[in-house]
Every structure is written in C-alpha cells, then in structure tokens.
Design an enzyme around this catalytic site. Structure first.
Site, short mmCIF file in Angstrom:
data_model
loop_
_atom_site.label_atom_id
_atom_site.label_comp_id
_atom_site.label_asym_id
_atom_site.label_seq_id
_atom_site.Cartn_x
_atom_site.Cartn_y
_atom_site.Cartn_z
N CYS A 221 0.82 -1.21 0.00
CA CYS A 221 0.00 0.00 0.00
C CYS A 221 0.86 1.27 0.00
CB CYS A 221 -0.87 0.02 1.24
SG CYS A 221 -1.83 -1.47 1.45
N ARG B 35 5.59 -0.34 -6.01
CA ARG B 35 5.49 -1.08 -4.76
C ARG B 35 4.52 -2.25 -4.87
NH1 ARG B 35 6.97 2.21 -0.27
NH2 ARG B 35 5.45 1.14 1.00
N TRP C 89 -2.87 -2.84 -1.48
CA TRP C 89 -2.45 -4.23 -1.74
C TRP C 89 -3.20 -5.07 -0.72
CZ3 TRP C 89 0.70 -7.89 0.96
CH2 TRP C 89 1.23 -8.92 0.16
N ASN D 203 -2.24 2.35 5.78
CA ASN D 203 -1.33 1.23 5.54
C ASN D 203 -1.15 0.52 6.88
OD1 ASN D 203 -0.98 2.20 3.00
ND2 ASN D 203 1.13 2.87 3.27
N GLY D 204 -1.14 -0.79 6.86
CA GLY D 204 -0.95 -1.54 8.11
C GLY D 204 -2.15 -2.43 8.38
N GLU E 203 18.84 -17.84 -5.07
CA GLU E 203 18.44 -16.52 -5.58
C GLU E 203 17.99 -16.63 -7.04
OE1 GLU E 203 17.59 -13.89 -4.41
OE2 GLU E 203 17.85 -12.35 -5.92
N LYS F 203 14.29 -15.60 -8.32
CA LYS F 203 14.04 -14.61 -9.39
C LYS F 203 13.12 -15.20 -10.44
CE LYS F 203 14.87 -11.65 -7.92
NZ LYS F 203 15.49 -11.53 -6.65
N GLU G 179 9.46 -15.64 -9.10
CA GLU G 179 8.78 -14.38 -8.81
C GLU G 179 8.19 -13.72 -10.04
OE1 GLU G 179 12.02 -12.11 -6.81
OE2 GLU G 179 10.42 -11.62 -5.41
N HIS H 46 19.55 -36.66 -2.91
CA HIS H 46 18.69 -37.03 -1.78
C HIS H 46 17.22 -36.74 -2.05
CE1 HIS H 46 22.20 -37.93 0.61
NE2 HIS H 46 22.71 -36.77 0.24
N LYS I 173 6.78 -4.50 -3.29
CA LYS I 173 8.19 -4.13 -3.15
C LYS I 173 8.62 -4.11 -1.69
CE LYS I 173 12.21 -3.00 -4.55
NZ LYS I 173 13.02 -4.12 -5.09
O1 M6R Z 1 13.19 -4.79 1.43
P1 M6R Z 1 13.71 -6.12 1.89
O2 M6R Z 1 15.07 -6.41 1.40
O3 M6R Z 1 13.59 -6.31 3.37
O4 M6R Z 1 12.72 -7.18 1.23
C1 M6R Z 1 12.82 -8.54 1.52
C2 M6R Z 1 12.02 -9.37 0.56
O5 M6R Z 1 10.66 -9.06 0.64
C3 M6R Z 1 12.50 -9.17 -0.88
O6 M6R Z 1 13.85 -9.45 -1.03
C4 M6R Z 1 11.69 -10.06 -1.84
O7 M6R Z 1 12.00 -11.40 -1.65
C5 M6R Z 1 11.95 -9.62 -3.27
N1 M6R Z 1 10.74 -9.66 -4.01
C6 M6R Z 1 12.98 -10.43 -3.94
O8 M6R Z 1 13.11 -10.17 -5.30
#
Ligand code: M6R
Length: 606
Positions: free
Chosen positions: A2, A27, A74, A98-99, A479, A483, A486, A502, A601
């Site tokens: 949000c 975001r 969001w 927000n929250g 990672e 990626k 996501e 395993h 974000k």
């Molecule tokens: O802002 P932050 O680094 O704390 O965010 C952590 C995760 O939410 C963030 O890395 C998320 O996994 C991303 N979408 C990764 O691409």
C-alpha cells in the site's frame, strides 16, 4: 504494498495526487483511490486495478480541491475490489491506511451498535468510523482519541470537510513522511511520491503524528505533546527512479550493477592496508574483537545475501554466523549471549518481519547493524549503527542490484572483521584489488545478454527448473530460483548440488532444465560429478562456468561464462546471468516483470 500520498496547498490537487500514486506503482498494488476535500464534503473516487483504471473513472471536470489524499492498496483483509479500495469514508471524513488494525472486529461491532454503516470487508474502514465517532470539530484530537483505541499497525492520512485544508497523519509500524514545501505541504509513505514537489522531508517515528496545512507542519505525539523533528534533504535524483530508456525497471537495474557495486564500495576501501573503513559503524577495534557470534536477519533476496555473508564471515573472519528468516526469528525465543552481533539486511528498510525481528534482537541485548538501501528507513533509523548499500532506488519488485550491493557490503564487513582477526594484509589487499575489477567483470557478463536471452527462448515455456550450486554459489542457486519464480511464475527450486541425489534427482528427465553454477573453485571437481548425474538422466544443463572452462562446458547443453575472480567475490558475478535468465524468461512469457502478481516491493505487513 500500500502507498499513501497527501497534498494540501495546490490549486487543484487531483492531477498531482494521481501522479504521486504513479510514483508508488512499483510497490505493487491492486486498487487505488483519491479523496478530494470539496465544499461541505469529501469526494471519494476509487477503482480496482491500475492507476490507468482509476484515471478512467475520475470525473475530472467535477473534481476540484486544494487538499486531498490518495492510496494504492495491496489486499490483506478483503479481496481486491472497488469497495475495499481506500480511501474509506464516514460522513465528511476520509482516511487512507497502511498496516493492519488487529482489533477491528471488536471496534466494528461497537461502532455498528452506534449506527455506523460499514461498506467494505477491510479492517481499515473501521478507522474512518472510529475517528468520526471521536470528532467534535478538531481532527487531530479525534485522531489522537481514536488511535488510543486501536491495536495494530498504521500509517494514516485523514481529512475532514469541516477543516478543508488540513491533513492529519499518524504512524505506528508503517512508514510515513512529510514533505515540506513552499505554500504547500505533503504526506507520503514513500519519498518517491512527493519528490517532484520537494526534497525537504521529515520522517515520522512510531507514535508520532503530524498536522499539515498549506503553511504549517506541526509534529506531535499521540498524547498531543509537540515533537521537534529534523528536516532532511533528499539528495538523489528523480531521474534515478525513471526507466532511462530500458523497457523495464528490472532490466535497467540489472544493467546498473557495474555502477551500483562500485558505489557500494567507493570511499570505503583502504587498498594500502587491505582494510576497509565504514563510517556508519561506530565500533572500536576492541568492540569489533569482542564479537563472538553473528546472527543475520532478513527475508527473501536479502536473506540470500545473508547466506552469502555466512560463508564469507565464517571462512575469512572466522566468526560463527547463523542466518535467520526474520519471520521465524521474531517468534522463537532466540538465544542472544553477550558478544552477539545482529546484522539486519533489508533493501527497503521497512520489511515488517525484519523490523520486528530486529527489535526483538535489541530487546534481548544484541547490538544491531542495519544494512539497508533506503535512506531514513525505519530499520536504518532504529538499528544501533548501520551501513547504507548505496544501490540507489530499486523500483523493480524483483530485487537485483540491491542483492549485489548487499553482498558487496558483506564482503567489506568480512574484511573489517577479518583484518582484526586472522586475515592477513596480503589477502586483504588482493581482495580489494580484485573488488575494484569487479564492475568491469560484471559488465563482461552483461555483454552476454543476447546469448542469455537465446537460452531463455528455449526454456521459457517449461513448467519447472532446478538450480544447483555449492559453497558460496549455493545461495546464488536459491536466488536464481527465486528470481525465476517471482516474475515468470515457473516453479523453480534451488539446492546445494550434492543434495540433489537425496530427492530432487527424481524430477530429472529430458524436460527438466537444470541451471548449474559450476565456477572454478574448491568445489569444482565435486560439482562436475553432479553435472554428470544430471546428464545421465537426460536433464538439460545450463552451466555458469568460469571463462576458459572446457570440461563442464562439454557436458552442458548451454554455457554462460563469467570472468575468473576470487572465491569470495564470485557471487557478484555468478548471480548476474541468473537475473538475466529470469528477466528474459518473464518477458518472453509476456508477464508483468516490474509488478509481478501478488508481490509487493516493501512487505510492511506480517
Ligand atoms: O526490502 P527487503 O530487502 O527487506 O525485502 C525482503 C524481501 O521481501 C524481498 O527481497 C523479496 O523477496 C523480493 N521480491 C525479492 O526479489
């Protein structure tokens, strides 16, 4: 996640509020809305979908007002829909939030009993009714009274038609800042929303409120005591949060990495002594030596950076390290002994799980170093000391340049701790010399983007993908898999290569692409064996190898090379092709790369 924008003092705020919302698009959100204070009423317009959808339904000719608030939502409580979108209103009052209001059910029952009519499924709507219920002509007093009844987290902006040029903001657990202008003032959850208007900002802390009129900014706490706040100047450019000719922010950010990695270590290395100087870490050599154990707390990509840090800090600084998911750490009963240092890693500096885990670590007596990107973010402000990664604004929801900058800082911290322990000057000097070559080497990997796109073309329509790595490249496998899933929505898993036998080996067949990070280091011989295991089962092998490698290359279906470097610095290179592979795969599949579905974000809810 949000986003909030509020403006008071423009001739007509509608266009600027919508523009502010656009700057928050990165975001992630599912609906948006505005509330404009007009004569006798507050006009609320909202819509499910994107800002363009909102713009289509805005009655531009009828909407005039010099004060208003706006929101991108969001969904947390209640599905994405027009009714659930913010602002929420009650009578002549509107609020964006927000929250999460944890006790909203009890509050709602009480307010319904008093005749308030609820229209949405959200927890946030309760705030509109609650504040109106307390209103007797002064908005800040009503907000103060209402917030005393609220359990949970909030960043809010509130307007009331009876006080037509006033916006009241309040914060607990969700970021909020004030933009101080000339004849106009601003409120936002993210500085990007208001940077077109002012660079003078005040960051609110938890428990604080602000009252804005076009001429005045008054900061106070919920007990109505005035609080004096420092005005800070934003020094980075709006240009930096625009796309600069790239089709997506993510691609721009991937290609920025030669520069952003350089920015992360520039001015912090001491080549002559093989050492580093981190201005934000105010610890004496004695205090540095007293550190017996490090706990790294983070989420998502930042957690993967933490795993790289674990390898580096243990191997080169010889300090025991544990890497914790923030969401788990905060609800365990973690053992924090004297000499425990906590490294909190967060790009946004606002991730709620990480923030709360950090607070828990502090409560238990740990010293906390915050490693963040967003200047003035809550984690940056609440940690005992910190290091900014200096990656510049990261807009793409999938984190790329922040990761390499976080790893760069962890390399610097390894040198800092290591040089005060067992790491000799020669290896320190060599590492720094090599670190200075890394930006050029990243560029060499980026120069292979066309070849990486061609590999993505082959596998873009597959449903699964496996990523394997060993040692410091195991977190890179994680990672790479994160990626891909996501942004392309392909199921992907990362594994330590030897762990494959395993279980995951059962998945390997001619339809399974397997990305193997097999750079020339101490685990090369072992990983060569793992490549053969995949090949024997006719899996498709995409290898990331060191330049000049022929053995693994010969066994692979596709090869991407990275320049030779020291083991400690390898992740800065090996992650780049995986970012590009994920990016091109998502583009080929036609996905929304910068705003993937369901993701935000900055995850400022639990
Ligand atoms: O802002 P932050 O680094 O704390 O965010 C952590 C995760 O939410 C963030 O890395 C998320 O996994 C991303 N979408 C990764 O691409």
């Amino acid at each position: 996640m949000c986003g909030i924008v509020g403006i008071t003092g423009h001739e007509n705020v509608v266009t600027d509020l919508v523009e502010g919302l656009r700057r928050l698009e990165y975001r992630g959100y599912d609906s948006a809305g505005v509330a404009i204070v007009q004569t006798d009423s507050v006009r609320v317009i909202k819509q499910q979908g994107k800002i363009n959808d909102l713009e289509r339904v805005l009655p531009w000719d009828e909407l005039h007002g010099s004060c208003g608030i706006a929101h991108t939502r969001w969904a947390t409580h209640g599905k994405p829909s027009k009714l659930n979108a913010h602002p929420h209103s009650s009578g002549a009052l509107a609020v964006v939030h927000n929250g999460i209001v944890e006790n909203y059910t009890a509050l709602k029952v009480r307010l319904e009993g008093k005749g308030h009519l609820f229209r949405s499924e959200t927890d946030s709507e309760v705030l509109a009714h609650l504040i109106l219920d307390q209103y007797d002509g002064n908005l800040e007093t009503a907000v103060q009274r209402a917030l005393k009844l609220v359990e949970g987290t909030y960043g809010i902006a509130v307007v009331h038609a009876d006080e037509p040029d006033k916006i009241v903001g309040a914060r607990r657990g969700s970021p909020l800042l004030v933009g101080v202008g000339d004849g106009a003032n601003y409120l936002a959850s993210d500085v990007a929303a208001i940077m077109g208007h002012t660079r003078q900002v005040i960051y609110l802390d938890d428990g604080e409120m602000v009252v804005l009129t076009p001429q005045d900014v008054t900061t106070m706490n919920v007990d109505n005591q005035e609080v004096t706040k420092e005005i800070q100047e934003i020094t980075w450019d709006l240009e930096r949060i625009q796309k600069g000719g790239y089709p997506h922010y993510m691609l721009k950010e991937i290609f920025e990495q030669p520069q952003t990695v350089l920015d992360s270590f520039r001015g912090r290395i001491l080549p002559e002594s093989g050492d580093v100087k981190l201005g934000g870490i105010q610890l004496t050599d004695r205090e540095l030596l007293a550190i017996k154990r490090i706990i790294i707390i983070a989420c998502g990509t930042s957690w993967h950076a933490g795993l790289v840090g674990e390898y580096l800090l243990e191997e080169y600084a010889r300090i025991p390290v544990e890497v914790e998911y923030a969401s788990e750490f905060r609800y365990r009963s973690p053992v924090i002994e004297p000499g425990t240092l906590c490294l909190t890693i967060s790009q946004s500096g606002e991730t709620l799980d990480t923030l709360e885990a950090m607070r828990e670590a502090k409560r238990r007596g740990a010293k906390v170093i915050g490693i963040t990107n967003v200047v003035g973010s809550t984690i940056a402000r609440e940690s005992d000391c910190g290091v900014y990664i200096h990656a510049g604004p990261e807009i793409g929801v999938a984190s790329t340049k922040a990761f390499t900058s976080q790893v760069t800082i962890l390399i610097l911290l390894t040198l800092l701790f290591g040089r005060r322990r067992h790491l000799g000057i020669e290896i320190g000097k060599r590492t720094i010399e090599e670190l200075q070559r890394i930006p050029d080497k990243i560029q060499q990997v980026l120069d292979q983007s066309a070849a990486i796109r061609a590999i993505a073309e082959v596998y873009a329509q597959h449903s699964n993908c496996l990523y394997l790595g060993r040692g410091v490249n195991f977190p890179i496998a994680l990672e790479g898999a994160l990626k891909l899933k996501e942004i392309s929505y392909i199921h992907a898993d990362g594994y330590p290569a030897a762990e494959m036998k395993h279980g995951p080996i059962a998945l390997i067949d001619p339809n399974m692409p397997v990305v193997v990070i097999s750079t020339r280091d101490s685990s090369y011989e072992k990983i060569r064996g793992n490549v053969q295991e995949v090949k024997a089962r006719q899996g498709k092998i995409i290898s990331v190898v060191t330049e000049g490698d022929t053995e693994i290359a010969a066994a692979s279906d596709h090869v991407i090379t990275i320049p030779e470097t020291m083991n400690m610095l390898t992740p800065l290179l090996s992650v780049i092709p995986l970012q590009l592979l994920a990016y091109y795969t998502a583009v080929i599949r036609g996905e929304n790369v910068d705003q993937p579905r369901n993701l935000a974000k900055a995850v400022t809810v639990e």
